[in-house]
Design an enzyme around this catalytic site. Structure first.
Site, PDB file in Angstrom:
ATOM      1  N   GLU A 288      38.494  74.215  44.914  1.00  0.00           N
ATOM      2  CA  GLU A 288      39.318  73.328  44.082  1.00  0.00           C
ATOM      3  C   GLU A 288      40.002  72.234  44.909  1.00  0.00           C
ATOM      4  OE1 GLU A 288      40.641  76.568  40.706  1.00  0.00           O
ATOM      5  OE2 GLU A 288      41.869  76.363  42.500  1.00  0.00           O
ATOM      6  N   PRO A 289      39.238  71.332  45.478  1.00  0.00           N
ATOM      7  CA  PRO A 289      39.874  70.270  46.254  1.00  0.00           C
ATOM      8  C   PRO A 289      40.616  69.279  45.356  1.00  0.00           C
ATOM      9  CG  PRO A 289      37.516  69.848  46.015  1.00  0.00           C
ATOM     10  CD  PRO A 289      37.783  71.198  45.391  1.00  0.00           C
ATOM     11  N   ARG A 291      43.735  66.965  46.809  1.00  0.00           N
ATOM     12  CA  ARG A 291      44.146  65.900  47.728  1.00  0.00           C
ATOM     13  C   ARG A 291      42.940  65.213  48.397  1.00  0.00           C
ATOM     14  NH1 ARG A 291      49.154  66.375  50.286  1.00  0.00           N
ATOM     15  NH2 ARG A 291      49.091  68.601  49.874  1.00  0.00           N
ATOM     16  N   TYR A 332      59.290  66.500  51.270  1.00  0.00           N
ATOM     17  CA  TYR A 332      58.658  67.261  52.361  1.00  0.00           C
ATOM     18  C   TYR A 332      58.748  66.601  53.728  1.00  0.00           C
ATOM     19  CZ  TYR A 332      55.743  68.492  48.209  1.00  0.00           C
ATOM     20  OH  TYR A 332      55.267  68.830  46.973  1.00  0.00           O
ATOM     21  N   CYS A 359      69.294  54.628  43.545  1.00  0.00           N
ATOM     22  CA  CYS A 359      70.657  54.895  43.995  1.00  0.00           C
ATOM     23  C   CYS A 359      70.705  56.297  44.574  1.00  0.00           C
ATOM     24  CB  CYS A 359      71.621  54.775  42.829  1.00  0.00           C
ATOM     25  SG  CYS A 359      71.741  53.099  42.281  1.00  0.00           S
ATOM     26  N   GLU A 360      70.198  56.426  45.782  1.00  0.00           N
ATOM     27  CA  GLU A 360      70.021  57.733  46.403  1.00  0.00           C
ATOM     28  C   GLU A 360      69.714  57.472  47.878  1.00  0.00           C
ATOM     29  OE1 GLU A 360      69.524  60.574  44.143  1.00  0.00           O
ATOM     30  OE2 GLU A 360      69.437  61.888  45.874  1.00  0.00           O
ATOM     31  N   TYR A 388      49.155  63.223  44.639  1.00  0.00           N
ATOM     32  CA  TYR A 388      50.542  63.684  44.522  1.00  0.00           C
ATOM     33  C   TYR A 388      51.556  62.543  44.647  1.00  0.00           C
ATOM     34  CZ  TYR A 388      48.119  68.108  45.194  1.00  0.00           C
ATOM     35  OH  TYR A 388      47.249  69.159  45.067  1.00  0.00           O
TER      36      TYR A 388
HETATM   37  N1  LLP Z   1      44.062  74.993  43.477  1.00  0.00           N
HETATM   38  C1  LLP Z   1      45.272  75.517  43.276  1.00  0.00           C
HETATM   39  C2  LLP Z   1      45.392  76.778  42.569  1.00  0.00           C
HETATM   40  C3  LLP Z   1      46.407  74.867  43.750  1.00  0.00           C
HETATM   41  O1  LLP Z   1      47.608  75.406  43.549  1.00  0.00           O
HETATM   42  C4  LLP Z   1      46.275  73.622  44.412  1.00  0.00           C
HETATM   43  C5  LLP Z   1      47.446  72.900  44.884  1.00  0.00           C
HETATM   44  C6  LLP Z   1      44.979  73.096  44.595  1.00  0.00           C
HETATM   45  C7  LLP Z   1      43.898  73.811  44.119  1.00  0.00           C
HETATM   46  C8  LLP Z   1      44.723  71.780  45.260  1.00  0.00           C
HETATM   47  O2  LLP Z   1      45.156  71.746  46.563  1.00  0.00           O
HETATM   48  P1  LLP Z   1      44.794  70.452  47.468  1.00  0.00           P
HETATM   49  O3  LLP Z   1      43.302  70.445  47.698  1.00  0.00           O
HETATM   50  O4  LLP Z   1      45.220  69.261  46.738  1.00  0.00           O
HETATM   51  O5  LLP Z   1      45.550  70.672  48.718  1.00  0.00           O
HETATM   52  N2  LLP Z   1      52.761  68.461  45.769  1.00  0.00           N
HETATM   53  C9  LLP Z   1      52.278  68.921  47.058  1.00  0.00           C
HETATM   54  C10 LLP Z   1      50.994  69.674  46.939  1.00  0.00           C
HETATM   55  C11 LLP Z   1      51.069  70.888  46.065  1.00  0.00           C
HETATM   56  C12 LLP Z   1      49.771  71.578  45.959  1.00  0.00           C
HETATM   57  C13 LLP Z   1      49.860  72.680  44.977  1.00  0.00           C
HETATM   58  N3  LLP Z   1      48.631  73.311  44.703  1.00  0.00           N
HETATM   59  C14 LLP Z   1      52.155  67.723  47.985  1.00  0.00           C
HETATM   60  O6  LLP Z   1      52.462  66.618  47.569  1.00  0.00           O
HETATM   61  O7  LLP Z   1      51.766  67.869  49.129  1.00  0.00           O
END
Ligand code: LLP
Length: 429
Positions: A288-289, A291, A332, A359-360, A388
């Site tokens: 599940e990519p 990002r 983060y 305003c932060e 994101y």
């Molecule tokens: N599958 C599941 C079950 C997940 O919880 C996530 C991300 C992904 C796939 C996708 O992960 P990726 O390939 O995008 O790394 N808001 C945070 C990232 C939170 C990710 C949560 N779950 C940020 O901005 O870094």
């Protein structure tokens, strides 16, 4: 960054489009996405699964990274599946015409309405997070006289060394069933007994922005051992294995992401070895990519509105967006690389703090960014904002969410309109 260039005007260009012209045409702040890069990332997962796992798997784009109609259409066009985590993401996918059988529905607290929506629309797999949900889903499916295909979200107990907030595979996590306490095994037993759910898959997700391949190999091994235990002790075959997302991307020069196909190669290898060792059939593989599909394909363009030097302290440059369109530094302390788009061929030797307009005090895009000499009116480009950013955007201070433009071979088109002032008050009474 590799996929951007400097054109004859000395401006930053993305996929043949001059970013300064884009800023003029569509105004700022502006999210800009490179369609070729998105499609290329999709292909690299698809090709790798074909090459290393005989095509017996599917990459499902995690749409929490960026979900809108056009992205769903592109993902489907590239032959990927989709991961959604809310009725909003599911609704968008359905409206885009996405084949719901290729959708995984995630979430640690799906509401009745969300589960009903998933059942009514024949969502391929509902990823069950906890026992309450399992029972609720079984009951709802019974009322509808159907059987829901499910996956169980497992915490495999793997620490993938990433930022604490985006680490989800270890035991202290709100997501899923723990392996080491026996909770996951009990959940499998429960699921097998229930009549209106069909346990087809085990799922894990070990974190996000991971560069190392080894945690994924470890997760594959742990999950395959669990599948073997289920077969041995319960005489039940789990058909599918879903290893989640988390593959790291390049934000700044020091980041050195691996080619995505390398992860798939190593994962496939580990699964094959374990299958042989345990005399198990090869499970159908899902990843599940999120990002890594859209992240590097995106940039954000801002206009610089003020340059404020505080002697012996720092220089702030304020842009016309901020934490409302990119909250990741505030949340983060995420690294970002920025460049002045209209001075892209000039040397970068000015250390500045890029501030937003909220305003932060914490509304910063980046501290200690090294950019070209900044002036009011410059167009600032921030790289790797495709994931994101829009999906985590807000209307704090009643700031309108920016527009999003897709560029392809020198042409641009709006895929999300800029919010209007009337959009801001449309639900006010
Ligand atoms: N599958 C599941 C079950 C997940 O919880 C996530 C991300 C992904 C796939 C996708 O992960 P990726 O390939 O995008 O790394 N808001 C945070 C990232 C939170 C990710 C949560 N779950 C940020 O901005 O870094």
């Amino acid at each position: 960054m590799e996929n951007f260039s400097v054109n004859n005007n000395g401006n930053l260009a993305i996929n043949g489009c001059d970013t300064v012209e884009l800023a003029k045409q569509y105004s700022t702040p502006l999210y800009v996405l490179n369609e070729n890069m998105i499609r290329q990332a999709c292909k690299s997962y698809k090709d790798a699964i074909a090459k290393y796992y005989d095509g017996r798997g599917l990459a499902c784009y995690a749409s929490k990274a960026l979900n809108c109609l056009e992205i769903c259409r592109i993902i489907q066009d590239e032959g990927l599946g989709l991961d959604v985590v809310s009725e909003g993401e599911l609704y968008t996918a359905i409206k885009s015409g996405f084949k719901t059988e290729n959708i995984h529905f995630h979430g640690n607290n799906k509401t009745d309405d969300e589960l009903i929506m998933a059942l009514d629309n024949n969502v391929g797999t509902i990823v069950v997070d906890n026992l309450f949900e399992m029972q609720k889903l079984d009951k709802l499916a019974k009322q509808k006289d159907c059987v829901a295909n499910i996956s169980l979200r497992i915490k495999p107990g793997i620490d993938a060394h990433t930022h604490d907030y985006i680490r989800t595979g270890q035991i202290d996590s709100k997501f899923g069933f723990a392996l080491e306490t026996g909770e996951a095994f009990e959940a499998v037993k429960n699921a097998i007994e229930l009549k209106n759910i069909n346990l087809k898959e085990l799922h894990c997700h070990i974190g996000s922005q991971i560069f190392d391949v080894y945690p994924f190999v470890l997760a594959s091994q742990v999950m395959m051992d669990f599948i073997a235990k289920i077969r041995d002790e319960l005489n039940y075959t789990i058909e599918n294995l879903n290893l989640g997302g988390g593959f790291g991307i390049k934000y700044v020069d020091k980041d050195n992401p691996k080619p995505y196909e390398l992860y798939i190669k190593e994962i496939a290898n580990a699964i094959k070895i374990k299958a042989k060792e345990n005399n198990l059939p090869l499970p159908y593989l899902f990843v599940e990519p999120g990002r890594s599909i859209v992240g590097e394909a995106g940039i954000t363009l801002y206009k610089v509105g003020s340059v404020k030097t505080i002697p012996d302290v720092r220089t702030y440059i304020s842009v016309d967006g901020g934490m409302t369109d990119n909250i990741r530094y505030a949340l983060y302390r995420s690294d970002y690389k920025a460049i002045i788009a209209n001075k892209a061929s000039m040397p970068a030797s000015n250390i500045v703090t890029i501030a937003g307009k909220c305003c932060e005090s914490g509304d910063l895009i980046q501290e200690n960014a090294n950019i070209q000499s900044p002036e009011v009116g410059d167009i600032l480009a921030v790289f790797s904002t495709g994931a994101y950013n829009y999906s985590m955007a807000s209307n704090y201070n009643r700031i309108r969410r920016p527009a999003m433009v897709m560029v392809k071979d020198g042409k641009s088109r709006v895929i999300i309109k800029r919010e209007s002032l009337d959009d801001l008050i449309k639900n006010d009474i």
